[in-house]
Write an enzyme that holds these catalytic residues in place. Structure first.
Site, PDB file in Angstrom:
ATOM      1  N   TYR A   7      13.337  37.633  36.423  1.00  0.00           N
ATOM      2  CA  TYR A   7      12.081  37.949  37.118  1.00  0.00           C
ATOM      3  C   TYR A   7      12.045  39.395  37.587  1.00  0.00           C
ATOM      4  CZ  TYR A   7      15.351  37.329  40.885  1.00  0.00           C
ATOM      5  OH  TYR A   7      16.471  37.450  41.661  1.00  0.00           O
ATOM      6  N   GLY A   8      13.131  40.152  37.380  1.00  0.00           N
ATOM      7  CA  GLY A   8      13.221  41.489  37.961  1.00  0.00           C
ATOM      8  C   GLY A   8      13.531  42.570  36.949  1.00  0.00           C
ATOM      9  N   THR A   9      14.608  43.304  37.193  1.00  0.00           N
ATOM     10  CA  THR A   9      14.911  44.505  36.403  1.00  0.00           C
ATOM     11  C   THR A   9      15.391  44.205  34.988  1.00  0.00           C
ATOM     12  OG1 THR A   9      17.222  44.654  37.145  1.00  0.00           O
ATOM     13  CG2 THR A   9      15.545  45.736  38.526  1.00  0.00           C
ATOM     14  N   LEU A  10      15.653  42.931  34.667  1.00  0.00           N
ATOM     15  CA  LEU A  10      16.100  42.577  33.317  1.00  0.00           C
ATOM     16  C   LEU A  10      14.935  42.228  32.382  1.00  0.00           C
ATOM     17  CD1 LEU A  10      19.217  40.452  34.305  1.00  0.00           C
ATOM     18  CD2 LEU A  10      19.244  42.669  33.130  1.00  0.00           C
ATOM     19  N   GLU A  82      25.040  40.579  38.018  1.00  0.00           N
ATOM     20  CA  GLU A  82      24.295  40.137  39.200  1.00  0.00           C
ATOM     21  C   GLU A  82      25.209  39.901  40.409  1.00  0.00           C
ATOM     22  OE1 GLU A  82      21.257  40.451  39.280  1.00  0.00           O
ATOM     23  OE2 GLU A  82      20.343  39.996  37.375  1.00  0.00           O
TER      24      GLU A  82
END
Length: 156
Positions: A7-10, A82
């Site tokens: 849901y983020g920087t990936l 992570e």
């Protein structure tokens, strides 16, 4: 093979997406976009503007993200990347598929709910609950909270 919800920087177009493509880390196959069934607070926090999915079901918004099928090598890499279990915990989340590109037995059907792993946190600072929540994360979003990459952090 394991389903992972990012849901983020990936996500595609975000600062760490290249790590999902790097076969030295393992294999990740994009199968589509999904949204959490329950609401969660997705906040941007800390001095590096990191997106955090707070493991508080029922608060926040239904978070949009991408679903990948990853092999064991990529799963181990993602756990390391992570900082699992210190910073994030790999937890199960119920999702609804919104757009599918993959086909086959590993691909959930459109509109169906299914379970995947995601990286959320139980160890957030109380003041993070005062931060705005987001439905969809974008490092270049109107919030102006640009993500600081690990490489940029290491230069300081």
């Amino acid at each position: 093979m394991t389903h992972i919800f990012v849901y983020g920087t990936l996500k595609k177009g975000q600062p760490n997406y290249d790590r999902m493509l790097n076969t030295a880390n393992g294999r990740a196959q994009f199968i589509g976009r999904a949204r959490t069934i329950e609401k969660y607070p997705l906040v941007i926090a800390g001095k590096y503007n990191i997106p955090f999915l707070l493991n508080i079901p029922g608060q926040g918004q239904r978070v949009q993200g991408e679903v990948y099928i990853v092999d064991d090598k990529m799963l181990k890499f993602l756990d390391w990347f992570e900082s699992c279990p210190q910073m994030y915990q790999r937890s199960r989340v119920q999702l609804e598929m919104e757009e599918c590109v993959g086909e086959g037995e590993d691909t959930p059907n459109m509109g169906n709910s299914f379970e995947a792993f995601t990286y959320s946190t139980n160890t957030h600072k109380p003041e993070w609950l005062q931060n705005p929540t987001f439905e969809s994360y974008d490092s270049h979003g109107e919030h102006g909270l640009r993500y600081v990459t690990r490489e940029a952090r290491d230069m300081h």
